[in-house]
Design an enzyme around this catalytic site. Structure first.
Site, mmCIF file in Angstrom:
data_model
loop_
_atom_site.group_PDB
_atom_site.id
_atom_site.type_symbol
_atom_site.label_atom_id
_atom_site.label_comp_id
_atom_site.label_asym_id
_atom_site.label_seq_id
_atom_site.Cartn_x
_atom_site.Cartn_y
_atom_site.Cartn_z
ATOM 1 N N HIS A 68 46.476 61.707 24.072
ATOM 2 C CA HIS A 68 47.752 61.343 23.430
ATOM 3 C C HIS A 68 48.019 62.189 22.190
ATOM 4 O O HIS A 68 47.508 61.889 21.110
ATOM 5 C CB HIS A 68 47.704 59.852 23.059
ATOM 6 N N LEU A 71 52.977 67.595 20.404
ATOM 7 C CA LEU A 71 52.926 68.994 19.958
ATOM 8 C C LEU A 71 54.305 69.533 19.608
ATOM 9 O O LEU A 71 54.445 70.683 19.200
ATOM 10 C CB LEU A 71 52.221 69.880 20.992
ATOM 11 N N ARG A 72 55.335 68.702 19.769
ATOM 12 C CA ARG A 72 56.694 68.957 19.245
ATOM 13 C C ARG A 72 57.453 70.105 19.874
ATOM 14 O O ARG A 72 58.575 70.374 19.477
ATOM 15 C CB ARG A 72 56.657 69.163 17.721
ATOM 16 N N ASP A 313 46.893 60.199 18.995
ATOM 17 C CA ASP A 313 48.338 60.044 18.734
ATOM 18 C C ASP A 313 48.743 61.008 17.604
ATOM 19 O O ASP A 313 49.527 60.660 16.721
ATOM 20 C CB ASP A 313 48.695 58.598 18.375
ATOM 21 N N HIS A 317 54.382 65.723 11.179
ATOM 22 C CA HIS A 317 55.714 65.660 10.569
ATOM 23 C C HIS A 317 55.742 66.573 9.354
ATOM 24 O O HIS A 317 54.727 66.748 8.678
ATOM 25 C CB HIS A 317 56.043 64.236 10.105
HETATM 26 ZN ZN LIG Z 1 53.666 55.595 21.007
#
Ligand SMILES: [Zn+2]
Length: 434
Positions: A68, A71-72, A313, A317
């Site tokens: 999870h 990598l944008r 996860d 940002h």
């Molecule tokens: Zn989520």
């Protein structure tokens, strides 16, 4: 450059796939495991085609896998892109990462999956095995062409970032995914119960005056989905499990033999909502950090196998989206490069045995990926290997991060245990200090 033969000499080989935890050499030849054994590498000497690495005092493990990550790319390359994300993965000891499809545009077609795979191939380093979306545009209504996604290389489907809220859509998604043996990973959040939520709903959210995200919003979806998973026989996976109730539901479902699984993030294992006392936007995540009893339940469940694996996860940002007032901050923690250094304390504290620790990061997630060869150091397997230094104490230095973003509450903190070498298909893609 691929060296034809590498000998990892004298390390502690921890391979849960064979129940192996002993001092041994690992010999890698032409990208595969040639042999593992006490003196398997003794006969070799360093030369042009042979590299000998002394790994005494280190753990040699089957390559770590992160089910999870975000990598944008495509669409938000200012936060991360496939290249920087794969570099961060390799530096964090991960040989394989599975990016979620909430990119811009959404990874809901063969073309985008293929583009991502091609970008990864071109960059090299850690492997990339993407999730496609469950529904077109992650809008929750119309299913994607899962056959196409699977053919293009997707290993599962998820609408992560959003929950598949409509039970009928979820049922059809499970039925359809089952046909192609895709893992269905659900972001379990009843959005009606979490509107405007900023943190876990409890005594602290009241005190801080922030709108709460109740456990019930997670538990309700897990309960519903388990019923649907049973009806359909599909492979259902709970992403970033965070609540005590959800743990109980998974435990019960597994005891009845359902093909369900769950992952937990390092931050939910380490922190509680107390971390938000100073309104730290770096600790704002979804699902939110919960209470001590949840954290304890997650640790116990990871130890006993109710929760299968650790997944970061990884949610990069930019500073603009994180260094701002709490209510305006985006959710997520940058996790690839800190996962091992932060969770290794579970071994030190005796929560996880060495074998179970490696299993949660390698062998267990490998089992959840359809037709995947990783998660084992058996002879003949592809040489995906993570070497870690269990004694390393290190301070997380912002400048040293390979990720484009630096949003982690662990900056400046001392971490224990560190990946020192990452090998993918026999190729050394990261080495600490180089
Ligand atoms: Zn989520």
């Amino acid at each position: 450059m691929l060296i034809p033969l590498i000998v990892l000499r004298g390390g502690r080989v921890v391979d849960p796939s064979q129940g192996l935890d002993e001092t041994a050499d690992v010999v890698i030849e032409a990208g595969r495991i040639r042999s593992v054994g006490r003196d398997a590498g003794a006969a070799y000497q360093a030369s042009d085609g042979v590299r000998i690495v002394d790994v005494s005092g280190r753990w040699v493990c089957p390559g770590f896998i992160d089910l999870h990550v975000h990598l944008r790319e495509p669409g938000q390359e200012y936060k991360e892109d496939i290249g920087s994300g794969l570099d961060a993965a390799a530096a964090g000891g991960f040989t394989t990462v599975c990016p979620m499809p909430n990119t811009k545009p959404t990874n809901d077609t063969r073309a985008i999956t293929e583009m991502m795979m091609a970008r990864a191939e071109e960059h090299g380093g850690a492997r990339l095995l993407p999730f496609g979306a469950v529904t077109k545009g992650q809008k929750g209504t119309e299913l994607t062409e899962m056959a196409d996604l699977r053919e293009a290389g997707a290993i599962g489907v998820s609408d992560d970032g959003r929950c598949v809220m409509n039970a009928a859509v979820m049922r059809h998604a499970l039925e359809y995914a089952r046909t192609f043996d895709l893992l269905v990973s659900q972001h379990c959040e009843d959005h009606h119960l979490t509107e405007g939520a900023q943190m876990h709903e409890g005594a602290l959210s009241t005190r801080l005056g922030l709108r709460g995200w109740p456990r019930a919003a997670e538990d309700i979806i897990v309960a519903r989905d388990l019923i649907l998973a049973e009806v359909t026989g599909a492979r259902y996976h709970v992403a970033h499990i965070s609540s005590l109730g959800a743990v109980r539901l998974i435990r019960e479902a597994k005891s009845r033999g359902l093909r369900v699984s769950a992952e937990v993030t390092p931050h939910h294992l380490l922190f509680t909502d107390d971390a938000l006392l100073g309104y730290d936007p770096y600790c704002k995540v979804n699902p939110p950090l919960r209470e001590e009893e949840d954290r304890q339940a997650l640790r116990d469940a990871l130890a006993d196998g109710t929760i299968d694996c650790i997944a970061t996860d990884h949610a990069p940002h930019s500073e603009l989206e994180k260094d701002c007032e709490f209510e305006a901050a985006s959710v997520g923690i940058n996790g690839l490069e800190t996962a091992i250094g932060s969770t290794f304390q579970l071994v030190r504290e005796g929560v996880l045995t060495p074998l179970r620790f490696v299993e949660t990061l390698s062998t267990a997630p490998a089992r959840l990926i359809p037709d995947f060869e990783g998660g084992s150091l058996r002879k003949g397997r592809r040489a995906d290997i993570t070497v870690l230094d269990p004694e390393a104490r290190w301070i997380l230095d912002e400048e040293a991060l390979r990720s484009k973003s630096h949003n982690t509450p662990l900056l400046g903190r001392e971490l224990m245990g560190r990946p020192v070498m990452t090998i993918v298909g026999g190729d050394v893609v990261h080495e600490q200090g180089t």
